[in-house]
Motif scaffolding. Structure first.
Motif, PDB file in Angstrom:
ATOM      1  N   GLN A  46       3.695   1.268  -6.383  1.00  0.00           N
ATOM      2  CA  GLN A  46       2.700   2.297  -6.566  1.00  0.00           C
ATOM      3  C   GLN A  46       1.419   1.683  -7.149  1.00  0.00           C
ATOM      4  O   GLN A  46       1.449   0.625  -7.762  1.00  0.00           O
ATOM      5  N   THR A  84      -5.723  -1.030  -1.373  1.00  0.00           N
ATOM      6  CA  THR A  84      -6.250  -2.090  -0.522  1.00  0.00           C
ATOM      7  C   THR A  84      -7.495  -2.707  -1.133  1.00  0.00           C
ATOM      8  O   THR A  84      -7.666  -3.929  -1.131  1.00  0.00           O
ATOM      9  N   GLU A 100      -0.271  -9.724  -0.889  1.00  0.00           N
ATOM     10  CA  GLU A 100       0.122  -9.321   0.463  1.00  0.00           C
ATOM     11  C   GLU A 100       0.468 -10.542   1.319  1.00  0.00           C
ATOM     12  O   GLU A 100       1.496 -10.563   2.007  1.00  0.00           O
ATOM     13  N   GLN A 160       4.289  -4.161   6.101  1.00  0.00           N
ATOM     14  CA  GLN A 160       3.597  -3.671   4.919  1.00  0.00           C
ATOM     15  C   GLN A 160       2.860  -2.390   5.292  1.00  0.00           C
ATOM     16  O   GLN A 160       1.921  -2.412   6.083  1.00  0.00           O
ATOM     17  N   ARG A 163       1.017   1.284   3.831  1.00  0.00           N
ATOM     18  CA  ARG A 163       0.413   1.952   2.671  1.00  0.00           C
ATOM     19  C   ARG A 163       0.235   3.439   2.945  1.00  0.00           C
ATOM     20  O   ARG A 163      -0.007   3.855   4.075  1.00  0.00           O
ATOM     21  N   THR A 164       0.342   4.223   1.872  1.00  0.00           N
ATOM     22  CA  THR A 164       0.054   5.642   1.989  1.00  0.00           C
ATOM     23  C   THR A 164      -1.441   5.849   2.193  1.00  0.00           C
ATOM     24  O   THR A 164      -2.256   5.044   1.748  1.00  0.00           O
ATOM     25  N   GLN A 192      -2.874   4.370  -3.646  1.00  0.00           N
ATOM     26  CA  GLN A 192      -1.976   3.975  -2.559  1.00  0.00           C
ATOM     27  C   GLN A 192      -0.662   3.374  -3.057  1.00  0.00           C
ATOM     28  O   GLN A 192      -0.626   2.629  -4.034  1.00  0.00           O
ATOM     29  N   THR A 193       0.405   3.720  -2.353  1.00  0.00           N
ATOM     30  CA  THR A 193       1.698   3.081  -2.539  1.00  0.00           C
ATOM     31  C   THR A 193       1.930   2.131  -1.370  1.00  0.00           C
ATOM     32  O   THR A 193       1.684   2.488  -0.217  1.00  0.00           O
ATOM     33  N   LEU A 194       2.394   0.935  -1.684  1.00  0.00           N
ATOM     34  CA  LEU A 194       2.625  -0.105  -0.684  1.00  0.00           C
ATOM     35  C   LEU A 194       4.118  -0.296  -0.476  1.00  0.00           C
ATOM     36  O   LEU A 194       4.848  -0.579  -1.434  1.00  0.00           O
ATOM     37  N   CYS A 245       6.837  -2.620   1.378  1.00  0.00           N
ATOM     38  CA  CYS A 245       7.055  -3.901   2.046  1.00  0.00           C
ATOM     39  C   CYS A 245       8.548  -4.069   2.303  1.00  0.00           C
ATOM     40  O   CYS A 245       9.362  -3.724   1.453  1.00  0.00           O
ATOM     41  N   HIS A 272       3.109   9.169   8.350  1.00  0.00           N
ATOM     42  CA  HIS A 272       2.367   9.493   7.142  1.00  0.00           C
ATOM     43  C   HIS A 272       2.458  10.984   6.854  1.00  0.00           C
ATOM     44  O   HIS A 272       2.446  11.816   7.768  1.00  0.00           O
TER      45      HIS A 272
END
Length: 387
Positions: free
Chosen positions: A129, A133, A157, A168, A170-171, A176-178, A180, A190
């Motif tokens: 979380q 980016t 990343e 990878q 993202r929201t 953003q939550t990532l 992986c 989404h």
């Protein structure tokens, strides 16, 4: 900070807490077990019980958080076990990275420690979380706008991809939550969480989720028997409700949207492991909860936002309540996962008609990279025999 004096004074203040497996760093040799064992409850909560003036004092809370992390460490993270003849296992790390801005939000961090923890864990799924980016925009809040180390986020990343986490996702929101993973992604989607409820026009930023259906079986297996639906998200830090309306706020509205999506679109077992921004009363003794209740009230937040109840009604169980193994002894939940001395980060799982989800272990890892701790969860999948 004085590690030795802090350990001594805190041990005296907290008395003889039940169960002691945390170890004092000052008593450790590099290759030997600790000589002294230290109580594991949150130092802030124990101090605030005796001195209510500490309640809600953010600077002192952060100081105690960092001192406890530097002084007391949990038992080492065990090696991830392989799947057995009658079950399969996945390891998940969840961690709110606070935008790589440290415990105080204004101390830029490198990706180095995060990468070391990931490498040691050999996790299959990473859920980070507050991993935007970037680069920082003019409308970002301070001090994160001035602190955010965009190059270290790129390094994180890139390094994760080299380690095999080639997927990878993202929201689609500001915070953003990532997600992986080194597993095969069947599909992803989404989900916006704040488009319909009544509080959205009071919010400075909205939250979202991304659902990924991950396959953990043999490469030539095209069935839905060995898949899991993973939701990467982050519930809002502002709920906008108190008192009788506590369970009708932002986080419950977000949870309802997410759980409706689970009901309509999930495939296989389901995992939601994130920062819920809410502690559970059941994880604390009455005196600790009195401190927490006064603290959250002082910032306009409720004691119970109703989200945990919603998840349980939807068939989810918290991994803390299911785990066979933990590296803390006192309660089902960790002593704390956040600088406030509370646990607000939770992994929730739900079985499917074909696979029963179990929790082999849940572990916390000490790190001052962020104002949250990383949590490692080992979940197992056992086929359900159809009669």
């Amino acid at each position: 900070f004085s590690t030795h004096s802090q350990s001594s004074s805190t041990s005296g203040a907290m008395g003889s807490a039940a169960g002691r497996i945390y170890r004092s760093r000052s008593q450790m040799d590099l290759n030997e077990r600790a000589v002294e064992e230290v109580p594991v409850r949150s130092w802030y909560l124990q101090r605030a019980k005796e001195d209510p003036k500490l309640i809600g004092q953010a600077a002192e809370m952060r100081k105690l958080y960092v001192e406890q992390l530097r002084t007391v460490i949990p038992s080492p993270l065990p090696r991830a076990e392989t799947s057995g003849d009658d079950h399969q296992m996945l390891r998940i790390i969840q961690w709110n990275l606070n935008c790589l801005c440290g415990v105080d939000g204004q101390s830029a961090q490198t990706a180095t420690e995060i990468l070391k923890i990931v490498e040691r864990s050999t996790a299959d799924i990473l859920l980070f979380q507050e991993a935007p980016t970037g680069p920082a925009q003019t409308w970002w809040w301070e001090p994160w706008r001035s602190t955010f180390p965009v190059r270290e986020m790129r390094r994180l990343e890139t390094s994760l991809k080299r380690m095999g986490y080639t997927t990878q996702l993202r929201t689609e929101c500001f915070s953003q939550t990532l997600l992986c993973t080194n597993l095969h992604v069947r599909e992803f989607q989404h989900v916006q969480l704040d488009l319909q409820h009544a509080y959205r026009f009071r919010m400075e930023e909205e939250r979202a989720a991304v659902r990924a259906v991950l396959h953990f079986g043999a490469k030539d297996d095209t069935s839905d028997d060995n898949v899991i639906s993973v939701y990467a998200t982050h519930f809002h830090h502002q709920n906008f409700t108190l008192g009788a309306e506590s369970k009708q706020g932002v986080r419950q509205a977000e949870a309802k949207v997410l759980l409706q999506h689970v009901a309509e679109a999930s495939v296989g077992p389901v995992l939601v492991a994130t920062d819920f921004n809410q502690a559970r009363r059941q994880d604390y003794d009455p005196e600790e909860w009195a401190v927490i209740a006064k603290g959250v009230f002082s910032v306009g937040e409720p004691e119970d936002d109703g989200v945990a109840e919603l998840f349980e009604e939807a068939g989810f169980r918290c991994a803390y309540d299911m785990a066979k193994k933990r590296n803390w002894p006192v309660s089902k939940a960790p002593p704390f996962t956040h600088w406030t001395g509370t646990t607000v980060d939770y992994p929730y799982v739900r079985s499917s008609a074909k696979r029963r989800v179990g929790v082999d272990g849940v572990y916390i890892v000490n790190s001052s990279v962020s104002d949250h701790l990383p949590i490692v969860t080992d979940i197992t999948f056992t086929p359900i025999t159809q009669l």
